[in-house]
Design a protein around this motif. Structure first.
Motif, mmCIF file in Angstrom:
data_model
loop_
_atom_site.group_PDB
_atom_site.id
_atom_site.type_symbol
_atom_site.label_atom_id
_atom_site.label_comp_id
_atom_site.label_asym_id
_atom_site.label_seq_id
_atom_site.Cartn_x
_atom_site.Cartn_y
_atom_site.Cartn_z
ATOM 1 N N ARG A 1 -10.700 108.891 37.444
ATOM 2 C CA ARG A 1 -10.647 107.075 36.928
ATOM 3 C C ARG A 1 -9.270 106.861 37.138
ATOM 4 N NH1 ARG A 1 -9.757 103.941 33.197
ATOM 5 N NH2 ARG A 1 -11.664 102.587 32.490
ATOM 6 N N ASN B 1 -16.227 102.130 30.051
ATOM 7 C CA ASN B 1 -15.905 101.030 32.230
ATOM 8 C C ASN B 1 -15.390 99.341 31.625
ATOM 9 O OD1 ASN B 1 -17.761 100.354 34.733
ATOM 10 N ND2 ASN B 1 -19.743 100.300 33.796
ATOM 11 N N SER C 1 -15.875 102.343 37.767
ATOM 12 C CA SER C 1 -15.115 103.086 37.207
ATOM 13 C C SER C 1 -14.700 104.088 37.149
ATOM 14 C CB SER C 1 -15.284 102.530 35.742
ATOM 15 O OG SER C 1 -14.877 101.630 35.414
ATOM 16 N N HIS C 2 -15.347 105.532 38.099
ATOM 17 C CA HIS C 2 -15.052 106.506 37.930
ATOM 18 C C HIS C 2 -14.998 106.992 39.379
ATOM 19 C CE1 HIS C 2 -18.740 104.846 40.112
ATOM 20 N NE2 HIS C 2 -19.617 105.887 40.010
ATOM 21 N N ASN D 1 -16.093 106.413 31.185
ATOM 22 C CA ASN D 1 -16.405 105.729 32.961
ATOM 23 C C ASN D 1 -17.390 104.899 33.356
ATOM 24 O OD1 ASN D 1 -14.087 107.179 32.537
ATOM 25 N ND2 ASN D 1 -14.264 108.708 34.421
ATOM 26 N N ALA E 1 -20.083 107.853 36.642
ATOM 27 C CA ALA E 1 -19.410 109.270 35.913
ATOM 28 C C ALA E 1 -19.619 110.705 36.335
ATOM 29 C CB ALA E 1 -18.565 108.269 35.115
#
Length: 862
Positions: A271, A318, A358-359, A439, A443
């Motif tokens: 991340r 996220n 977000s991962h 995440n 994720a």
């Protein structure tokens, strides 16, 4: 045909001029580097190579060759001085390999310019006047995806510092910047290639993340940009096609060093690296967008990206949708008020956020079914679950076990100390939820069950989730069976039939969009059944699994565990996927990339873009084409069935030979691999016990054979199977299958590649060994038989005749590392004699150091 031959000739000419000639030119710079006795080393090395070549031609032992060389060309022949010079040879050759890699990478676009082809755009053009084709294309685009999963394997040797030098060296070589090249070679000479101690799983993840940050972040987005443009030109909606996966920190199968905290650390690291990439791009965007009307959104995005990239105490969540919303507002203002100036920069960042969220990459969790069964058994003895199961549950039949499963949500109270593997599994199940909240669901949403042998292996794991913090309705996990052995592959269709018909699993799949991921492993299937049987078993498993999925209206995604060499599923990967017929689900290409495959095929943005595009082209072409391979025709299927069986029997007979494992232990560095400080994963699964073939990890098994330059797992049994068909009068049928089936042709081509990296002349002196001479001859005879039969089948005079550039590259690389192979055998030979403890340590270190260069030069040997 003439045009293809001309193109091959042009590529070969470019390779000789751009790669071989330039390598020889820049190689001379090594002699000017200010290192200890470098001129002495560089002057003696060509003489040593000549001695090695002559000695091999005369079937001399490595000790004879090396002793004769030192007697003629050096004055002081003390054991210490001999070892010292051999080590300097190794260090010199290691850096020659890096230079050759860099020169080849620098010429990548020139070598592959003729191969570039956008299959999607080509089919879109054809579909303009063909509604049926156009509808088919739109449906395929809607369903198609490519997932590349990076895995940590102990054959990706270069640390981040060396990778950075290689990247800069490649850039300098593109412009022939001699001054910079010289400086980088000096830096390369002073930079250590290897760790002093074995890396942790988090160290491995950080090393592999270098490729995410410096290559895939750009390459995948560039390819997606081309796809978006092609679709937009034909008024089609954009579709995210590329996905990235990640195993380091999540793969605990056979690796006791991976724990829950490793998984958490890696998810946080991915991340943070991603948001630093975003922030880097955003700063470039901000430098250009200096207009009025976007200040508020610019400030918001900057604040959020900065905090997520650099503040370790931020509460993570996220925020991908939030970023996309604000970036879209910025782009809209640029389009509406500023004539679209620099809107492309905003679009590029939006595309990356859409791709990586977000991962960055999905972290897969993997554990062996035997461990998961133990965890289930442990939980069944705890309240309140204990009352739900009969005491004799473990002795029940498979059907009775499934019937006993209740799938009730519960919170189990664990009071006593648990086994470390049990504890890790239960903690990980709980933490996956937290990773998804921080995440995003993508994720961490896949749990892979390796050594999956029955439907209950998956259903029991689902119960473990329900007993540890998850509810049935929010079970946002894809349960992925991994079938590897020949036996398990044969049973795979029946196992999935049981699952698809099970009410609880059926409901779960419906919530997951009726999409099932199934992993098929080449590595252990090859170790188990040999090259042809492994490939054929996987093909038949895919056919059976596709048929079962279609029956239940399930969208199937095959996840191929492919290593670097053909014996572990590597080779011409895109040709493998392009050869799949309509009988096999092929709309979701998923594969592992590991070892030298990462650096050789995805080591630079140019090569990564090319190989990603080739895989997408293969998938699109296979999905669109009307004619498919003929292997399900009863006549040809029976032929392949018989050949695979005969090949399998030959390989199993070899494995059962009483000298099989001892030969590998004595003449290869197999027993020393555990001392190489490059991996957190043990060489074998049962690390405390004696060496057994079933416990030996496939990567160690294949690596040992490749170090011997024999590559047995990549061809053994092929010659026997083909010769038997010729004797039976079926040769014309075999030739027809080869000519008409892209799948069978790919198997043959990859087998020839594996054999091209074999050289039995190096070990020809083994023929005189009293104990192992007959065994070596058996291996050599099968090699020669396979070679002659493959050449007869293909109509070629030499192996890899259709791939002159790759063949030439292999030849140059093999010449570079030939001294390493001889030094390795010399050291292993000395270790068999009576020596002091100090000498033993020196020779072990000598043998170990040769492994790195041999594997790196081979690029897909392990």
């Amino acid at each position: 045909m003439m045009q293809k031959q001309r193109a091959k000739g042009q590529r070969e000419s470019i390779f000789n001029n751009e790669v071989v000639s330039r390598f020889e030119l820049y190689n001379s710079l090594f002699l000017t580097l200010p290192f200890y006795k470098v001129k002495d080393t560089g002057t003696l090395l060509p003489l040593f190579i000549k001695y090695c070549e002559d000695g091999i031609n005369n079937h001399q032992t490595p000790a004879t060759i090396i002793d004769a060389f030192f007697k003629k060309y050096t004055q002081n022949n003390s054991n210490k001085d001999i070892i010292d010079l051999l080590f300097r040879f190794i260090q010199y050759i290691e850096r020659q390999v890096v230079l050759f890699d860099a020169v080849e990478d620098a010429s990548f676009n020139k070598l592959n310019a003729a191969d570039e082809h956008n299959a999607l755009l080509s089919y879109l053009k054809k579909g303009i006047d063909n509604k049926a084709l156009n509808d088919k294309i739109e449906k395929l685009i809607d369903e198609f995806s490519l997932r590349l999963v990076l895995t940590a394997h102990p054959t990706q040797f270069y640390p981040g510092s060396v990778l950075s030098i290689i990247t800069d060296l490649t850039t300098a070589l593109k412009t022939n910047d001699i001054s910079t090249i010289n400086l980088l070679l000096q830096q390369l000479g002073k930079t250590p290639f290897f760790n002093k101690k074995s890396p942790t799983p988090v160290d491995e993840a950080l090393s592999l993340a270098w490729y995410l940050e410096n290559v895939f972040y750009f390459a995948a987005a560039n390819i997606q940009s081309e796809i978006d443009k092609s679709l937009n030109d034909y008024n089609l909606e954009s579709k995210k096609i590329i996905e990235l996966g990640f195993w380091p920190g999540g793969d605990r199968d056979g690796n006791p060093n991976v724990h829950t905290d490793s998984t958490i650390q890696v998810s946080k690291m991915l991340r943070q690296i991603l948001f630093r990439c975003y922030y880097r791009d955003f700063r470039n965007l901000k430098r250009r967008i200096t207009f009025r009307g976007v200040e508020e959104h610019i400030a918001i995005v900057q604040d959020v990206l900065y905090k997520n990239a650099f503040d370790p105490n931020i509460e993570t969540e996220n925020i991908a949708d939030f970023l996309i919303e604000n970036l879209n507002n910025i782009r809209a203002t640029l389009m509406d008020d500023h004539d679209g100036l620099f809107a492309d920069l905003a679009s590029d960042l939006i595309r990356k956020v859409e791709l990586y969220g977000s991962h960055f990459a999905s972290l897969d969790i993997r554990q062996d079914s035997r461990v998961l069964r133990d965890v289930h058994a442990f939980c069944r003895q705890r309240k309140p679950i204990i009352s739900l199961f009969p005491e004799n549950y473990d002795s029940l039949s498979e059907a009775e076990k499934i019937k006993a499963l209740s799938f009730k949500s519960a919170r189990i109270n664990y009071s006593e100390n648990k086994d470390s593997l049990i504890n890790d599994t239960l903690q990980t199940i709980t933490e996956i939820k937290q990773i998804q909240e921080s995440n995003g669901e993508l994720a961490c949403h896949r749990f892979i069950i390796s050594n999956c042998q029955q439907a209950s292996d998956i259903l029991q794991l689902m119960e473990l989730f329900l007993w540890n913090g998850w509810e049935e309705t929010d079970l946002s996990i894809d349960f992925v069976p991994l079938f590897e052995t020949v036996h398990d592959l044969a049973d795979a269709g029946g196992i999935m039939e049981t699952l698809y018909a099970h009410p609880f699993y059926k409901k779960h799949l419906k919530r997951r969009g009726n999409k099932q991921h199934i992993m098929l492993g080449f590595s252990d299937s090859t170790k188990d059944g040999g090259y042809l049987m492994a490939n054929w078993s996987i093909f038949n498993a895919k056919v059976a699994l596709t048929e079962t999925a279609n029956k239940h209206n399930i969208q199937l995604a095959f996840f191929d565990g492919r290593g670097g060499p053909p014996s572990r599923g590597g080779g011409k990967t895109h040709r493998f996927y392009a050869s799949m017929g309509k009988e096999i689900a092929n709309k979701n290409i998923q594969l592992t990339i590991q070892g030298q495959t990462i650096s050789s095929q995805y080591g630079s943005i140019d090569s990564a873009e090319f190989n990603i595009e080739q895989l997408i082209n293969a998938g699109i072409s296979a999905g669109i084409k009307e004619t498919h391979n003929i292997l399900l025709d009863p006549l040809h299927k029976e032929l392949l069935d018989v050949m695979a069986k005969e090949s399998y029997e030959a390989f199993v007979d070899l494995r059962k030979h009483p000298l099989f494992l001892s030969y590998l232990e004595k003449f290869s560095p197999l027993s020393l691999l555990s001392k190489i400080t490059i991996s957190s994963r043990p060489v074998k699964r049962n690390s405390g016990g004696a060496l057994k073939l079933e416990d030996l990890r496939a990567i160690s098994f294949v690596t040992a054979w490749s170090q011997l330059k024999q590559n047995i797992p990549g061809f053994y049994g092929m010659g026997t199977a083909l010769k038997n068909q010729e004797k039976l009068g079926n040769w014309d049928k075999v030739v027809k299958t080869y000519q008409e089936s892209g799948y069978f042709k790919t198997i043959i081509d990859n087998c020839m590649m594996s054999m091209s990296k074999s050289d039995f002349a190096i070990t020809a002196h083994f023929a005189n060994d009293k104990e192992y001479g007959a065994f070596w001859k058996m291996l050599h005879d099968e090699f020669e038989l396979s070679k002659s039969m493959l050449l007869k089948l293909s109509g070629h005079e030499t192996l890899m005749e259709n791939y002159p550039v790759e063949k030439r590259s292999i030849a140059v690389r093999e010449k570079i590392v030939l001294p390493l192979v001889l030094i390795q055998h010399y050291a292993l030979e000395r270790l068999q004699t009576e020596i002091t403890a100090e000498e033993q340590q020196s020779y072990e270190k000598l043998a170990i150091r040769t492994v790195y260069g041999i594997v790196n030069a081979g690029r897909n040997l392990a």
